[in-house]
Design a protein around this motif. Structure first.
Motif, short mmCIF file in Angstrom:
data_model
loop_
_atom_site.label_atom_id
_atom_site.label_comp_id
_atom_site.label_asym_id
_atom_site.label_seq_id
_atom_site.Cartn_x
_atom_site.Cartn_y
_atom_site.Cartn_z
N ILE A 21 0.83 -1.21 0.00
CA ILE A 21 0.00 0.00 0.00
C ILE A 21 0.87 1.25 0.00
O ILE A 21 0.56 2.23 -0.67
N LEU A 22 1.96 1.23 0.75
CA LEU A 22 2.82 2.41 0.87
C LEU A 22 3.49 2.79 -0.44
O LEU A 22 3.62 3.97 -0.75
N HIS A 23 3.95 1.81 -1.22
CA HIS A 23 4.63 2.12 -2.49
C HIS A 23 3.76 3.00 -3.39
O HIS A 23 4.20 4.09 -3.79
N PRO A 24 2.53 2.59 -3.73
CA PRO A 24 1.73 3.46 -4.60
C PRO A 24 1.28 4.75 -3.92
O PRO A 24 1.14 5.78 -4.55
N TRP A 25 1.05 4.69 -2.62
CA TRP A 25 0.59 5.87 -1.88
C TRP A 25 1.65 6.98 -1.92
O TRP A 25 1.33 8.16 -2.00
#
Length: 92
Positions: A21-25
């Motif tokens: 989730i953190l990568h695209p966010w």
């Protein structure tokens, strides 16, 4: 990310909650997630990079045992220059 069965998830994914989730966010921001360790002292630090199994965790934890500040040994967030900075993601 949806996991219908916790037992079906690989062990590495349990150790890194929210990584997918953190990568695209963070896309488009000056911060990115990197597979590295990070330690520092007195407002300065070093990013420890290498392949899996190369000793990033061992070196990060050894530096902590010697009195350095520990930010992480597997994944850390880093902000790009002109104001570079490392952030802890997963630590106890």
């Amino acid at each position: 990310m949806h996991a219908p069965d916790l037992a079906a998830l690989p062990a590495w994914s349990l150790a890194h909650p929210f990584l997918k989730i953190l990568h695209p966010w963070l896309r488009g921001s000056p911060i990115q997630i990197v597979h590295a360790g990070a330690v520092g002292h007195g407002g300065r630090g070093v990013l420890i990079v290498g392949k899996s199994g190369s000793g990033k965790s061992t070196l990060s934890l050894a530096a902590q045992a010697l009195g350095m500040d520990y930010l992480g040994d597997d994944y850390v967030a880093v902000r790009r220059p002109p104001a570079p900075r490392a952030y802890a993601l997963y630590r106890i």
